[in-house]
Write a protein that holds these residues in place. Structure first.
Motif, PDB file in Angstrom:
ATOM      1  N   ASP A 175      -8.691   1.065  -1.930  1.00 12.38           N
ATOM      2  CA  ASP A 175      -8.838   2.378  -1.323  1.00 12.38           C
ATOM      3  C   ASP A 175      -9.855   2.384  -0.187  1.00 12.38           C
ATOM      4  O   ASP A 175     -10.062   3.412   0.456  1.00 12.38           O
ATOM      5  CB  ASP A 175      -9.269   3.399  -2.382  1.00 12.38           C
ATOM      6  N   THR A 176     -10.523   1.271   0.078  1.00 12.06           N
ATOM      7  CA  THR A 176     -11.526   1.208   1.135  1.00 12.06           C
ATOM      8  C   THR A 176     -10.843   1.255   2.501  1.00 12.06           C
ATOM      9  O   THR A 176      -9.964   0.450   2.790  1.00 12.06           O
ATOM     10  CB  THR A 176     -12.353  -0.081   1.035  1.00 12.06           C
ATOM     11  N   PRO A 177     -11.233   2.186   3.374  1.00  7.73           N
ATOM     12  CA  PRO A 177     -10.615   2.245   4.703  1.00  7.73           C
ATOM     13  C   PRO A 177     -11.223   1.229   5.657  1.00  7.73           C
ATOM     14  O   PRO A 177     -12.209   0.557   5.334  1.00  7.73           O
ATOM     15  CB  PRO A 177     -10.926   3.673   5.149  1.00  7.73           C
ATOM     16  N   VAL A 178     -10.656   1.140   6.849  1.00  9.05           N
ATOM     17  CA  VAL A 178     -11.128   0.178   7.850  1.00  9.05           C
ATOM     18  C   VAL A 178     -12.564   0.494   8.266  1.00  9.05           C
ATOM     19  O   VAL A 178     -13.390  -0.405   8.404  1.00  9.05           O
ATOM     20  CB  VAL A 178     -10.199   0.178   9.077  1.00  9.05           C
ATOM     21  N   THR A 202     -16.163   2.406   7.465  1.00 12.09           N
ATOM     22  CA  THR A 202     -17.028   3.049   6.479  1.00 12.09           C
ATOM     23  C   THR A 202     -18.438   3.148   7.051  1.00 12.09           C
ATOM     24  O   THR A 202     -18.774   2.483   8.033  1.00 12.09           O
ATOM     25  CB  THR A 202     -17.072   2.265   5.150  1.00 12.09           C
ATOM     26  N   PRO A 225     -16.228   6.329   3.332  1.00 12.65           N
ATOM     27  CA  PRO A 225     -15.187   6.372   4.363  1.00 12.65           C
ATOM     28  C   PRO A 225     -15.568   7.261   5.542  1.00 12.65           C
ATOM     29  O   PRO A 225     -16.163   8.330   5.350  1.00 12.65           O
ATOM     30  CB  PRO A 225     -13.976   6.945   3.613  1.00 12.65           C
ATOM     31  N   ASP A 238      -7.451   8.044  13.188  1.00 14.03           N
ATOM     32  CA  ASP A 238      -6.775   7.469  12.024  1.00 14.03           C
ATOM     33  C   ASP A 238      -7.669   6.389  11.433  1.00 14.03           C
ATOM     34  O   ASP A 238      -8.204   5.554  12.169  1.00 14.03           O
ATOM     35  CB  ASP A 238      -5.411   6.883  12.422  1.00 14.03           C
ATOM     36  N   ASN A 239      -7.829   6.403  10.116  1.00  8.55           N
ATOM     37  CA  ASN A 239      -8.673   5.422   9.434  1.00  8.55           C
ATOM     38  C   ASN A 239      -7.955   4.966   8.162  1.00  8.55           C
ATOM     39  O   ASN A 239      -8.295   5.408   7.056  1.00  8.55           O
ATOM     40  CB  ASN A 239     -10.044   6.023   9.112  1.00  8.55           C
ATOM     41  N   PRO A 240      -6.962   4.088   8.320  1.00  4.18           N
ATOM     42  CA  PRO A 240      -6.133   3.694   7.175  1.00  4.18           C
ATOM     43  C   PRO A 240      -6.858   2.744   6.232  1.00  4.18           C
ATOM     44  O   PRO A 240      -7.961   2.267   6.517  1.00  4.18           O
ATOM     45  CB  PRO A 240      -4.945   3.011   7.846  1.00  4.18           C
ATOM     46  N   THR A 241      -6.206   2.453   5.128  1.00  6.23           N
ATOM     47  CA  THR A 241      -6.753   1.527   4.147  1.00  6.23           C
ATOM     48  C   THR A 241      -6.831   0.121   4.730  1.00  6.23           C
ATOM     49  O   THR A 241      -5.924  -0.333   5.424  1.00  6.23           O
ATOM     50  CB  THR A 241      -5.861   1.518   2.891  1.00  6.23           C
ATOM     51  N   ALA A 284      -7.870   0.887  12.594  1.00  6.18           N
ATOM     52  CA  ALA A 284      -8.293   2.267  12.819  1.00  6.18           C
ATOM     53  C   ALA A 284      -8.040   2.627  14.278  1.00  6.18           C
ATOM     54  O   ALA A 284      -8.090   1.774  15.171  1.00  6.18           O
ATOM     55  CB  ALA A 284      -9.768   2.428  12.475  1.00  6.18           C
ATOM     56  N   SER A 289      -9.294  -4.703  11.135  1.00  5.82           N
ATOM     57  CA  SER A 289     -10.128  -5.270  10.071  1.00  5.82           C
ATOM     58  C   SER A 289     -10.671  -6.634  10.453  1.00  5.82           C
ATOM     59  O   SER A 289     -11.729  -7.056   9.967  1.00  5.82           O
ATOM     60  CB  SER A 289      -9.316  -5.382   8.776  1.00  5.82           C
TER      61      SER A 289
END
Length: 217
Positions: A28-31, A33, A41, A83-86, A91, A131
């Motif tokens: 569940d950690t986004p790109v 933080t 997040p 946008d900050n996806p998993t 991002a 990432s």
């Protein structure tokens, strides 16, 4: 005997269930933080800013790795997270401002007496951060990354206009930075005192969301 067997089975099932929760939380950690890698997040809509890394300059040179050109000790960029996806992922941000303090800028180009301004046009640009640490800056469709360098010269004031199709950089967690090295611009207008090609180099750090530093996951 039967009671002990049931207790043993229950304990085994519980032991197997516990490790499964760890990857679920990590997934569940986004790109992006704040506070630490894997930290809080960054929310979509948040504004991130970064000044030049302490003790460094943003340079616009006439050749890659060269020494002739313009140098500024004060610059900042501002983006809005869209946008900050998993993680792992990419991002997306909107680069809404990229400023240079002309009072901190100087030039060692022959015939140039000073720098009166550096303006970035065609904003906002789309910025992506992966990432893996790759950073890309892309102008709107059909447009360019456009920068005007205004100079005071022996012949009066001149504007040197440069364009690039985009910029590539690198994000690093050790100093919460985004760095650009020798990003190539081509002159599209300006006098002969304007060099034909410009190469932009700068390191911005720390990237922050309010007062919290930003990490890439």
């Amino acid at each position: 005997m039967r009671t002990r067997t049931l207790l043993t089975l229950t304990a085994a099932v519980a032991a197997l269930a516990l490790p499964a929760a760890v990857p679920a939380a990590a997934a569940d950690t986004p790109v992006l933080t704040t506070g630490a890698a894997g930290g809080t997040p960054v929310a979509v809509g948040d504004t991130l800013t970064a000044p030049l890394a302490s003790g460094t300059s943003a340079t616009f040179r006439s050749s890659a790795g060269g020494s002739s050109g313009v140098s500024c000790t004060s610059s900042q960029f501002t983006v809005t997270v869209t946008d900050n996806p998993t993680a792992p992922g990419t991002a997306t941000e909107s680069l809404t401002a990229h400023t240079f303090d002309s009072a901190s800028c100087s030039s060692n180009v022959t015939g140039v007496l000073g720098v009166t301004g550096i303006q970035v046009a065609n904003l906002p640009y789309t910025t992506t951060v992966s990432s893996e640490g790759g950073v890309a800056v892309t102008p709107p469709s059909g447009s360019t990354v456009r920068t005007t360098v205004s100079l005071r010269t022996l012949l009066g004031s001149i504007n040197c206009v440069y364009e690039a199709s985009g910029l590539s950089g690198t994000a690093a967690n050790d100093d919460n930075s985004i760095a650009f090295a020798d990003q190539h611009f081509t002159k599209v207008s300006g006098s002969g005192l304007c060099f034909a090609d410009g190469y932009f180099t700068a390191t911005y750090a720390p990237v922050t969301d309010g007062s919290a530093t930003v990490f890439v996951n």
